[in-house]
Write an enzyme that holds these catalytic residues in place. Structure first.
Site, mmCIF file in Angstrom:
data_model
loop_
_atom_site.group_PDB
_atom_site.id
_atom_site.type_symbol
_atom_site.label_atom_id
_atom_site.label_comp_id
_atom_site.label_asym_id
_atom_site.label_seq_id
_atom_site.Cartn_x
_atom_site.Cartn_y
_atom_site.Cartn_z
ATOM 1 N N CYS A 181 8.181 -3.827 15.386
ATOM 2 C CA CYS A 181 7.803 -2.752 16.315
ATOM 3 C C CYS A 181 6.397 -2.999 16.877
ATOM 4 O O CYS A 181 5.479 -3.374 16.145
ATOM 5 C CB CYS A 181 7.861 -1.392 15.624
ATOM 6 S SG CYS A 181 9.513 -0.958 15.064
ATOM 7 N N ASN B 81 -1.441 5.963 15.983
ATOM 8 C CA ASN B 81 -2.641 5.385 15.381
ATOM 9 C C ASN B 81 -2.812 4.044 16.050
ATOM 10 O O ASN B 81 -2.001 3.148 15.852
ATOM 11 C CB ASN B 81 -2.425 5.145 13.879
ATOM 12 C CG ASN B 81 -2.468 6.441 13.095
ATOM 13 O OD1 ASN B 81 -3.469 7.145 13.100
ATOM 14 N ND2 ASN B 81 -1.368 6.754 12.450
ATOM 15 N N LEU C 37 12.593 7.059 16.624
ATOM 16 C CA LEU C 37 13.206 6.974 17.947
ATOM 17 C C LEU C 37 12.214 6.453 18.981
ATOM 18 O O LEU C 37 12.450 5.446 19.622
ATOM 19 C CB LEU C 37 13.755 8.345 18.344
ATOM 20 C CG LEU C 37 14.738 8.384 19.499
ATOM 21 C CD1 LEU C 37 15.963 7.524 19.226
ATOM 22 C CD2 LEU C 37 15.169 9.818 19.795
ATOM 23 N N CYS D 235 3.994 8.371 -0.249
ATOM 24 C CA CYS D 235 4.609 7.497 0.742
ATOM 25 C C CYS D 235 4.767 6.110 0.123
ATOM 26 O O CYS D 235 3.790 5.500 -0.300
ATOM 27 C CB CYS D 235 3.717 7.452 1.986
ATOM 28 S SG CYS D 235 4.313 6.334 3.251
ATOM 29 N N CYS E 267 0.174 3.205 8.594
ATOM 30 C CA CYS E 267 0.993 2.118 8.059
ATOM 31 C C CYS E 267 0.379 0.734 8.168
ATOM 32 O O CYS E 267 0.089 0.266 9.255
ATOM 33 C CB CYS E 267 2.308 2.073 8.831
ATOM 34 S SG CYS E 267 2.886 3.682 9.282
ATOM 35 N N CYS F 15 7.137 -6.335 6.964
ATOM 36 C CA CYS F 15 8.350 -5.835 7.612
ATOM 37 C C CYS F 15 8.761 -6.853 8.662
ATOM 38 O O CYS F 15 7.913 -7.530 9.242
ATOM 39 C CB CYS F 15 8.052 -4.493 8.280
ATOM 40 S SG CYS F 15 9.511 -3.713 9.022
ATOM 41 N N CYS G 292 3.205 -1.207 15.249
ATOM 42 C CA CYS G 292 3.102 -1.086 13.798
ATOM 43 C C CYS G 292 2.362 -2.255 13.168
ATOM 44 O O CYS G 292 2.649 -3.421 13.443
ATOM 45 C CB CYS G 292 4.501 -0.973 13.195
ATOM 46 S SG CYS G 292 4.467 -0.726 11.421
ATOM 47 N N GLU H 50 0.816 -1.201 0.000
ATOM 48 C CA GLU H 50 0.000 0.000 0.000
ATOM 49 C C GLU H 50 0.853 1.256 0.000
ATOM 50 O O GLU H 50 2.063 1.219 0.233
ATOM 51 C CB GLU H 50 -0.940 0.008 1.189
ATOM 52 C CG GLU H 50 -0.249 -0.014 2.526
ATOM 53 C CD GLU H 50 -1.257 -0.203 3.650
ATOM 54 O OE1 GLU H 50 -1.916 0.792 3.995
ATOM 55 O OE2 GLU H 50 -1.386 -1.321 4.164
HETATM 56 N N1 SAH Z 1 10.699 1.034 8.882
HETATM 57 C C1 SAH Z 1 10.817 2.440 8.824
HETATM 58 C C2 SAH Z 1 9.743 3.141 8.013
HETATM 59 C C3 SAH Z 1 8.324 2.710 8.135
HETATM 60 S S1 SAH Z 1 7.179 3.358 9.257
HETATM 61 C C4 SAH Z 1 10.894 3.023 10.203
HETATM 62 O O1 SAH Z 1 10.813 2.279 11.152
HETATM 63 O O2 SAH Z 1 11.100 4.216 10.333
HETATM 64 C C5 SAH Z 1 7.107 5.072 9.205
HETATM 65 C C6 SAH Z 1 6.897 5.675 10.586
HETATM 66 O O3 SAH Z 1 5.600 5.396 11.110
HETATM 67 C C7 SAH Z 1 7.891 5.136 11.603
HETATM 68 O O4 SAH Z 1 8.351 6.180 12.395
HETATM 69 C C8 SAH Z 1 7.034 4.196 12.399
HETATM 70 O O5 SAH Z 1 7.609 3.967 13.644
HETATM 71 C C9 SAH Z 1 5.714 4.938 12.439
HETATM 72 N N2 SAH Z 1 4.552 4.125 12.808
HETATM 73 C C10 SAH Z 1 4.319 2.821 12.565
HETATM 74 N N3 SAH Z 1 3.144 2.434 13.079
HETATM 75 C C11 SAH Z 1 2.602 3.510 13.674
HETATM 76 C C12 SAH Z 1 1.404 3.743 14.397
HETATM 77 N N4 SAH Z 1 0.514 2.762 14.622
HETATM 78 N N5 SAH Z 1 1.184 4.995 14.865
HETATM 79 C C13 SAH Z 1 2.074 5.974 14.644
HETATM 80 N N6 SAH Z 1 3.211 5.826 13.975
HETATM 81 C C14 SAH Z 1 3.499 4.601 13.505
#
Ligand code: SAH
Length: 373
Positions: A133, A310, A235, A122, A353, A129, A136, A109
């Protein structure tokens, strides 16, 4: 929105993966020159076809290419390996959520954000992935595979196709969709090198942001590539203890190592680093943690981007209230840290995401379950 197409997700024996065709879009002009030479074609063909591909033309539309060659290309190659399966437009702000199909039936997506100053796309860099995390959605099923350079460029070509009737194009790229860009290092680097070529999409590195969870070796390697994109570092914590709760990658790399790789990037590229910080209720959103964060970032040429989480139902983590965001932001400001709160776009269309792809997989599973009954 309407019912989704059914996908051949079967990957069993004898089923073509769809990846056999040559992805010309991911070739540099030099590689195309070699390719056409092998076909007994003059060097200028490479330039012609390169331009057509990046404009989104199919082989049959390449009017200055001989018909016989167009047919050979059509048989053996794919002009754009990515196709749009579905688009959903936000009624709030015109943000468009895109669902794409890849040649092997995988879906990814993307989000097309319409700002006053231009269109930002984006991009996803992997199918899923493997970073794990906690907040995510992209990582819930792990990583199926990494995307090829053509599949990254192809997402932009698709979005340009959607914008073309309005005389617009994608101007900015953020590598913030599914996947960890630095976990697909070679393909991402090649994608960026092709992206900026004149006669192609011609998008400069100043218009690109790369977001990483902080793979330290590859951050250091990337700083040497002469691809001065804006580095966004996810971070999400003021210290290692909290970071480890949210990001498994923090068990491998300490915050000190990550921040030192960021300093190195700033030094090598002269560009400030953006720190992404998703506020998670009860985990990292306390004003005292803002003070701790400010201490860690003191003296760095950086900016903090606060993201109200989110919430992902599968994950059981909750976002924060407006007041909590404001308090955290205020505290960082007081400590002299440059900070903004990320604008939420497409809130009504599962802009976050991995959420659309998950809904898609869910719906299709339900669909195949019902058909199976
Ligand atoms: N893998 C990369 C890029 C993908 S995610 C990374 O980790 O940076 C892009 C951003 O969205 C990252 O900062 C990620 O931590 C954040 N993100 C992922 N899920 C999220 C959520 N549920 N709410 C807010 N930010 C989120």
């Amino acid at each position: 929105h309407g019912r989704l197409l059914c996908l051949p997700h079967a990957q069993g024996e004898g089923v073509m993966s769809g990846m056999e065709k040559t992805q010309l879009l991911g070739m540099t002009p030099d590689e195309l020159t070699v390719y056409f030479k092998q076909l007994g074609q003059p060097a200028f063909r490479a330039r012609q076809v390169f331009a057509w591909l990046h404009q989104g033309a199919d082989f049959e539309q390449m009017s200055n290419v001989p018909k016989a060659l167009r047919e050979t290309l059509d048989e053996n190659c794919v002009a754009n390996p990515v196709s749009v399966l579905e688009t959903i437009e936000s009624k709030l702000d015109g943000t468009i959520k895109l669902l794409y199909r890849l040649p092997d039936g995988n879906v990814i997506e993307g989000v097309l954000m319409r700002y006053k100053y231009g269109n930002t796309l984006c991009l996803s860099t992997q199918v899923g992935c493997r970073m794990g995390c906690a907040f995510c959605a992209s990582t819930l099923d792990g990583c199926a595979r990494s995307l090829t350079p053509a599949e990254m460029l192809g997402q932009i070509v698709c979005a340009n196709g959607i914008l073309a009737p309005q005389g617009q194009k994608v101007g900015n790229i953020v590598l913030m969709g599914s996947g960890e860009p630095l976990d697909n290092y070679d393909n991402v680097v090649k994608f960026l090198r092709i992206l900026r070529i004149e006669g192609g999409l011609c998008i400069g590195m100043r218009s690109v942001s790369l977001s990483t969870c902080g793979l330290v070796e590859n951050m250091r390697r990337f700083a040497e590539e002469d691809l001065p994109v804006t580095l966004s570092l996810s971070l999400h914590a003021p210290n290692d203890e909290v970071r480890r709760k949210l990001m498994p990658v923090a068990r491998k790399y300490s915050m000190d190592d990550v921040l030192s790789a960021c300093r190195n990037y700033i030094e090598k590229t002269g560009r400030r680093v953006i720190f992404e910080y998703a506020l998670v209720h009860g985990v990292n959103a306390d004003p005292a943690q803002a003070v701790e964060l400010a201490g860690r970032l003191r003296g760095m040429q950086c900016h903090v981007n606060l993201i109200p989480l989110n919430s992902v139902p599968e994950r059981g983590l909750t976002g924060v209230t407006e007041r909590e965001v404001d308090a955290f932001k205020h505290m960082l400001e007081q400590k002299g840290i440059s900070v903004t709160r990320r604008r939420e776009m497409g809130d009504d269309i599962e802009g976050a995401c991995g959420q659309l792809r998950r809904r898609y997989i869910r719906d299709n599973q339900e669909e195949s379950e019902t058909t199976a009954e």
